[in-house]
Design a protein around this motif. Structure first.
Motif: not given
Ligand SMILES: *Cc1c(COP(=O)(O)O)cnc(C)c1O
Length: 456
Positions: A7-10, A313-319, A402-414
């Motif tokens: 839910p953001f653009r770059i 944001y939270l929906r995208y984050r957890i999804r 553990r693969l920990a995800f930085p917030r709002r940093t990577y996209t689905q193709s990553h």
């Protein structure tokens, strides 16, 4: 819509430097097979931690310019305090440079020799600060929280029977009751509102202040909204307020759910406890209206706290985590389920049973993920926990990657790339042999120790 998008653009990008497998093999060897010793430019997707690695928003960068750097009485502090209090209505909000500084202050007040401090699971810096004060740290998470196959919806919950008997056994030597939301060391698993209320009541019944380590409060509230009866129609901000109004204080790393690259705070309702904390703060961090931070950092956090409770944001984050877990599961790769808030955990003991835990199967997976695809992850297993105080080795309870995800940093193709790397690793995994440690310090060895691959 079925498709959940970022839910953001770059607006501003950081290029990723692509490398070849041969280059990465040479880099990892030169780093003595310790992923912490790699340069970040040599990493393609960095999932080492979600701490301080997230992307700030345009509004946060705008707020940075508004930062007032006055030593005392900065309006940036007021905006920060109001931002925190809108979610966590504590009377005293005291900024610190990181979560661990808040913990050190907390333990300077409540810790000490002979004290016993319970939590669901203390995070490692919390445990470190408790033990450094001479007190004993105890983890009382429910049994399901330690079972990587259990599908319990709130695997971070405190075991209430254990807590009650702990409070009865240790009586006056328990200065506070703590809980970590989400339970980071237990896989980012949530704690229910019902459990938080029960812990709060038990603490009150025994006359103990109840302190929440709130690092991932927004992710925890999202899980409450999704999974707890009667919470579906409520706003995230209302759920968050419910979690904190029943506590007497909190510690926070703003590098997690405040969208900060640095920062933290400690909060209390009690005036005299807050005064002790401020005295300590002035000795170790700074004046109470800036703590260990610049005015601009306080502004970025105040704005971050507005954004972190956004449901899209939270929906995208957890999804993101759920999506990766579903795909790894489909490949037959053992993962910790259900998905936690900030990371995906692969169970390397189950995936590579031919490698002895003391030859570090999770570390072996982490190294090969880097060699194959330039992915940096973190071992949470016998490298981290195996060395005992007397210098002997004991396998850890679990061998996790553990693969920990930085917030709002990577996209689905990553995420898709990550799954493909796992698919390639699956084809090689039976030939992996494990590692031995060739050089290590006697404490916190995982950050700096050196490894050699075991010969086949
Ligand atoms: C990160 C973290 C801390 C420590 O915070 P820092 O900002 O890294 O010092 C404490 N508790 C939990 C649960 C954490 O995730």
């Amino acid at each position: 819509m079925k498709t959940i998008i970022e839910p953001f653009r770059i607006k501003s990008v950081e290029p990723i430097r692509m490398t070849t497998r041969a280059e990465r093999e040479a880099k990892l060897k030169a780093a003595n097979y310790n992923l912490f010793a790699l340069k970040s430019q040599d990493v393609i997707i960095d999932l080492l931690t979600d701490s301080g690695t997230g992307a700030m928003s345009a509004e946060q960068w705008a707020a940075v310019m508004r930062g007032d750097e006055s030593y005392a009485g900065s309006p940036s502090y007021d905006r920060f305090r109001e931002g925190v209090q809108a979610l966590m209505p504590f009377k005293h909000i005291i900024p610190t440079h990181q979560g661990r500084a808040a913990e050190a202050i907390l333990m300077s007040i409540f810790g000490g020799k002979g004290k016993h401090i319970p939590s669901n699971t203390h995070f490692d810096t919390t445990r470190g600060n408790i033990e450094a004060s001479g007190a004993e740290a105890s983890d009382l998470v429910i049994a399901e929280g330690k079972d990587s196959t259990s599908l319990h919806p709130f695997k971070g919950n405190m075991d209430l029977e254990k807590l009650e008997s702990y409070l009865e056994t240790h009586g006056d030597s328990v200065p506070i009751v703590m809980i970590t939301i989400t339970n980071n060391a237990g896989g980012g698993q949530p704690v229910s509102l019902e459990n938080l209320r029960a812990v709060s009541e038990l603490a009150k019944k025994h006359g103990k202040p109840f302190i929440i380590d709130g690092c991932r409060f927004a992710e925890n509230a999202w899980f409450i909204k999704q999974r707890e009866e009667g919470q579906q129609a409520r706003s995230i901000r209302d759920i968050v307020r419910d979690c904190f109004t029943i506590a007497d204080g909190m510690t926070m790393s703003a590098k997690k759910d405040a969208f900060g690259n640095i920062g933290g705070w400690i909060a209390f309702n009690d005036d005299s406890v807050a005064e002790q904390a401020r005295v300590r703060l002035i000795q170790t961090e700074g004046f109470p209206t800036y703590g260990g931070l610049a005015g601009r950092d306080l502004e970025a956090l105040a704005q971050g706290l507005q954004e972190i409770t956004d449901e899209d944001y939270l929906r995208y984050r957890i999804r993101t985590n759920e999506y990766i877990i579903e795909r790894l599961d489909a490949l037959g790769i053992p993962v910790v389920k259900p998905a936690g808030g900030h990371a995906v955990f692969v169970d390397a003991k189950r995936w590579l049973p031919h490698i002895d835990p003391l030859h570090f199967p999770a570390h072996t997976v982490a190294c090969r993920l880097y060699e194959i695809g330039g992915i940096r992850s973190c071992e949470i297993g016998s490298v981290m926990f195996g060395r005992q105080p007397d210098g002997t080795e004991k396998p850890a309870a679990m061998e996790l990657v553990r693969l920990a995800f930085p917030r709002r940093t990577y996209t689905q193709s990553h995420a898709d790339y990550l799954v493909e790397v796992f698919e390639m690793l699956k084809a090689e995994k039976d030939s992996l042999k494990g590692f031995k440690i060739t050089k290590e310090p006697n404490l916190m060895r995982h950050f700096t120790c050196e490894f050699a691959p075991l010969a086949g």
